[in-house]
Design an enzyme around this catalytic site. Structure first.
Site, PDB file in Angstrom:
ATOM      1  N   LEU A   9     -85.500-109.661  18.509  1.00 33.60           N
ATOM      2  CA  LEU A   9     -85.218-108.751  17.460  1.00 33.60           C
ATOM      3  C   LEU A   9     -83.425-108.842  17.254  1.00 33.60           C
ATOM      4  O   LEU A   9     -82.897-108.592  18.126  1.00 33.60           O
ATOM      5  CB  LEU A   9     -85.724-107.103  18.064  1.00 33.60           C
ATOM      6  CG  LEU A   9     -86.936-107.044  18.453  1.00 33.60           C
ATOM      7  CD1 LEU A   9     -87.024-105.604  18.377  1.00 33.60           C
ATOM      8  CD2 LEU A   9     -87.984-107.737  17.256  1.00 33.60           C
ATOM      9  N   ARG A  16     -70.979-100.970  13.921  1.00 35.87           N
ATOM     10  CA  ARG A  16     -69.770-100.749  14.584  1.00 35.87           C
ATOM     11  C   ARG A  16     -68.953-102.014  14.926  1.00 35.87           C
ATOM     12  O   ARG A  16     -67.863-101.956  15.466  1.00 35.87           O
ATOM     13  CB  ARG A  16     -70.012 -99.973  15.890  1.00 35.87           C
ATOM     14  CG  ARG A  16     -70.422 -98.544  15.694  1.00 35.87           C
ATOM     15  CD  ARG A  16     -71.020 -97.901  16.940  1.00 35.87           C
ATOM     16  NE  ARG A  16     -72.247 -98.215  17.259  1.00 35.87           N
ATOM     17  CZ  ARG A  16     -72.986 -98.155  18.414  1.00 35.87           C
ATOM     18  NH1 ARG A  16     -72.543 -97.750  19.396  1.00 35.87           N
ATOM     19  NH2 ARG A  16     -74.224 -98.459  18.282  1.00 35.87           N
ATOM     20  N   THR A  80     -87.516-100.525  15.835  1.00 35.40           N
ATOM     21  CA  THR A  80     -87.812-101.691  16.654  1.00 35.40           C
ATOM     22  C   THR A  80     -89.312-102.038  16.810  1.00 35.40           C
ATOM     23  O   THR A  80     -89.687-103.424  16.684  1.00 35.40           O
ATOM     24  CB  THR A  80     -87.559-101.556  18.191  1.00 35.40           C
ATOM     25  OG1 THR A  80     -87.867-100.110  18.650  1.00 35.40           O
ATOM     26  CG2 THR A  80     -85.886-101.254  18.100  1.00 35.40           C
ATOM     27  N   TYR A 101     -83.619-109.198  22.784  1.00 36.00           N
ATOM     28  CA  TYR A 101     -82.720-108.624  21.642  1.00 36.00           C
ATOM     29  C   TYR A 101     -81.552-109.564  21.608  1.00 36.00           C
ATOM     30  O   TYR A 101     -80.969-110.151  22.556  1.00 36.00           O
ATOM     31  CB  TYR A 101     -82.283-107.199  22.233  1.00 36.00           C
ATOM     32  CG  TYR A 101     -83.436-106.167  22.265  1.00 36.00           C
ATOM     33  CD1 TYR A 101     -83.728-105.299  21.390  1.00 36.00           C
ATOM     34  CD2 TYR A 101     -84.091-106.119  23.462  1.00 36.00           C
ATOM     35  CE1 TYR A 101     -84.694-104.535  21.135  1.00 36.00           C
ATOM     36  CE2 TYR A 101     -85.277-105.358  23.521  1.00 36.00           C
ATOM     37  CZ  TYR A 101     -85.636-104.396  22.390  1.00 36.00           C
ATOM     38  OH  TYR A 101     -86.533-103.655  22.528  1.00 36.00           O
ATOM     39  N   ASN A 166     -84.698 -97.403  29.591  1.00 34.63           N
ATOM     40  CA  ASN A 166     -85.260 -98.608  29.067  1.00 34.63           C
ATOM     41  C   ASN A 166     -84.331 -99.519  28.518  1.00 34.63           C
ATOM     42  O   ASN A 166     -83.388 -99.099  27.943  1.00 34.63           O
ATOM     43  CB  ASN A 166     -86.146 -98.125  27.714  1.00 34.63           C
ATOM     44  CG  ASN A 166     -86.574 -99.169  27.099  1.00 34.63           C
ATOM     45  OD1 ASN A 166     -87.034-100.289  27.371  1.00 34.63           O
ATOM     46  ND2 ASN A 166     -86.803 -99.143  25.603  1.00 34.63           N
ATOM     47  N   LYS A 348     -54.820-140.387  17.672  1.00 33.79           N
ATOM     48  CA  LYS A 348     -56.019-140.030  16.955  1.00 33.79           C
ATOM     49  C   LYS A 348     -56.767-141.304  16.789  1.00 33.79           C
ATOM     50  O   LYS A 348     -56.256-142.428  16.536  1.00 33.79           O
ATOM     51  CB  LYS A 348     -55.653-139.521  15.647  1.00 33.79           C
ATOM     52  CG  LYS A 348     -56.977-139.086  14.626  1.00 33.79           C
ATOM     53  CD  LYS A 348     -56.876-139.226  13.434  1.00 33.79           C
ATOM     54  CE  LYS A 348     -56.953-140.784  12.820  1.00 33.79           C
ATOM     55  NZ  LYS A 348     -57.171-140.972  11.431  1.00 33.79           N
ATOM     56  N   ASN A 374     -45.837-151.047  26.187  1.00 27.43           N
ATOM     57  CA  ASN A 374     -45.010-149.880  26.180  1.00 27.43           C
ATOM     58  C   ASN A 374     -44.398-149.342  24.891  1.00 27.43           C
ATOM     59  O   ASN A 374     -43.899-150.217  24.182  1.00 27.43           O
ATOM     60  CB  ASN A 374     -43.348-150.445  27.092  1.00 27.43           C
ATOM     61  CG  ASN A 374     -42.762-149.283  27.616  1.00 27.43           C
ATOM     62  OD1 ASN A 374     -42.688-148.430  26.563  1.00 27.43           O
ATOM     63  ND2 ASN A 374     -42.478-149.029  28.856  1.00 27.43           N
ATOM     64  N   ALA A 420     -35.891-151.840  18.448  1.00 26.90           N
ATOM     65  CA  ALA A 420     -35.717-150.471  18.063  1.00 26.90           C
ATOM     66  C   ALA A 420     -35.181-150.228  16.920  1.00 26.90           C
ATOM     67  O   ALA A 420     -34.395-151.079  16.194  1.00 26.90           O
ATOM     68  CB  ALA A 420     -34.684-149.808  19.097  1.00 26.90           C
TER      69      ALA A 420
END
Ligand code: UD1
Ligand code: MG
Length: 454
Positions: A9, A16, A80, A101, A166, A348, A374, A420
């Site tokens: 259910l 709330r 219910t 439930y 219950n 990635k 490296n 570099a």
């Protein structure tokens, strides 16, 4: 065992929660509440699962589209008993029907199994509560047999004193259930068709009413607001942490662990505080995970050390690697054994070969990096030309000098060295030094500018 139907259910509004999302789609441990119930129901291998939905329109069946359960709409929501009536056309009479439930997510299959073994008749799952307020009370006769369930709003002052309540979860012979449901009325304080009224009908027909208690209180905790959601989340995380520790995993603090999915750990695994595991994560023997790491759908090989604040998403990491702190592996990354991926390195959709190192401030995207390569600080693979993605190939034992841009598609040959500060746009030959840099010059007598007068 008799064939089983399960009805979940889940049509209620969840006022709330103060949310536009149907209550049962809010997540606990990274999974919608109703999916917890569906997963548990599936363990029982039922013939049919019906989910009764209503509030929030098609959001619930859409979110659960991977399940072959039957989704039945209840519109309007008249209680219910009325909810269960909507599912009855899909259930066969030669079966038992279990009512669960959608907002009671942590019911465990062992407890449901105990209900299945309780005997013929109607089986109710009940609990004793110090504060039973709000729940339907289990009314027992002088012989202690169950007589009926009376809802809080319909209870007499004496009945309000009853502490056995219950949980809502029940198991009934489907044919009987069909008959009882057809006789339900709504002459009560809430003007609703109460499922609980079938208990008095069973008693009247001398159908035995059994009661079973859950193994843990938290199994029958329902969720109505965000506080209850957070409380149950913590209870569940403590359960997961407890299981991991029982298996030998060292947790720096079991209260500071979040598993939103499945985690499989080998021997001597250590997990520091604040880590989040999502989806399916496998940590092999001797893996150590540093604080505040987030790992989603990943396998980590044995002996690998992951320093704090590392993010790994849909990636594979081999054994004896060193990652982080502050490393980020994005989907499609494969890091082979003994590789080092250091701080502020993002990878990635790339393979990093055995023993290769990228230790500082680097982006490697859509690349194949060989073994013992490296990669110097600040290296960037320029994989995107604004329209398409291209691959970078760096062969074994290459050395990429710091602050290099590799403009893909491009290949760095085996054992090649890149000076570099180079911008590499063409393939570089194996074993040679390649660099692209203007010559350093000194401008004699050059003066720094000075601030002009205002
Ligand atoms: C219900 C029980 C009460 C029990 C309590 C446990 C009845 C009449 N009462 O009361 O004995 O102690 O649960 O929490 O059954 N739902 C629908 N359609 C509807 C109404 C409800 O699908 O028309 C679903 C809700 O989404 C929810 C569940 O049924 O998952 C229970 O409904 P709720 O309104 O919370 O019932 P309670 O008044 O709490
Ligand atoms: Mg309720």
């Amino acid at each position: 065992m008799t064939k089983l139907n399960v009805v979940i259910l889940a049509a209620g509004k969840g006022t709330r929660m103060f949310s536009d999302k149907p209550k049962v789609l809010h997540a606990l441990a990274g999974k919608p509440l109703v999916q917890h119930v569906l997963d548990t129901a599936n363990i029982l291998n039922p013939q049919q699962i019906c989910v009764v939905y209503g509030h929030g329109g098609e959001a619930v069946p859409l979110a659960m589209s991977g399940y072959d359960g039957k989704f039945v709409i209840q519109q309007p929501q008249l209680g219910t008993g009325h909810a269960l009536q909507q599912a009855m056309p899909f259930l066969s009479d030669d079966s038992l029907t279990l009512v669960l439930y959608g907002d009671v997510p942590l019911i465990q299959h062992k407890t449901l199994h105990t209900m299945q073994k309780a005997g013929d008749g109607l089986v109710l799952l009940t609990v004793h509560l110090d504060n039973p307020s709000g729940y339907g009370r289990i009314v027992r006769g002088q012989d202690n047999d169950v007589q009926s369930i009376v809802e809080q709003k319909d209870a007499s002052p004496e009945q309000l004193e009853i502490t056995e309540v219950n949980t809502g979860i029940m198991l009934a012979p489907t044919a009987k259930l069909r008959e009882w449901l057809s006789k339900l009325g709504n002459n009560n304080a809430q003007g609703e068709y109460y499922l609980t009224d079938i208990v008095a009908m069973a008693v009247e027909q001398s159908v035995t009413v059994h009661t079973v208690q859950p193994a843990h209180r938290w199994e029958v905790e329902g969720i109505n607001n965000k506080t209850q959601l957070a409380t149950l989340e913590r209870i569940w995380q403590q359960e997961i942490a407890g299981k991991l520790m029982t298996q030998g995993v060292t947790l720096a603090d079991p209260a500071r662990l979040d598993v939103r999915g499945e985690i499989i750990c080998g021997r001597d695994v250590e997990i520091d505080v604040g880590c989040i595991f999502e989806g399916k994560v496998t940590l092999a023997d001797n893996v150590k995970i540093g604080a505040y790491s987030v790992i989603r759908n990943a396998t980590i090989g044995s002996g690998t050390l992951i320093a704090p604040y590392t993010h790994i998403d849909n990636s594979e990491v081999g054994p004896n690697c060193h990652l982080g702190p502050y490393a980020r592996l994005r989907p499609g990354t494969k890091v082979a054994e003994e590789a080092h991926i250091g701080n502020f390195v993002e990878i990635k959709n790339s393979e990093i070969g055995k023993g290769s190192k990228a230790n500082h401030l680097t982006y490697i995207g859509d690349s194949t990096v060989g073994c013992r390569v490296n990669i110097g600080a600040g290296t960037i693979t320029c994989n995107y030309d604004g329209a398409n993605k291209h691959r970078t190939i760096i062969e074994d034992e290459a050395f990429i000098g710091s602050d290099t841009q590799l403009v893909a598609p491009v290949t760095v040959g085996k054992g090649a060295t890149i000076g570099a500060g180079s911008t590499i746009t063409k393939d570089t030959p194996a074993g040679e030094l390649t660099l692209s840099r203007s010559k350093q010059i000194t401008v004699a007598g050059w003066q720094r500018p000075v601030k002009g007068k205002k």
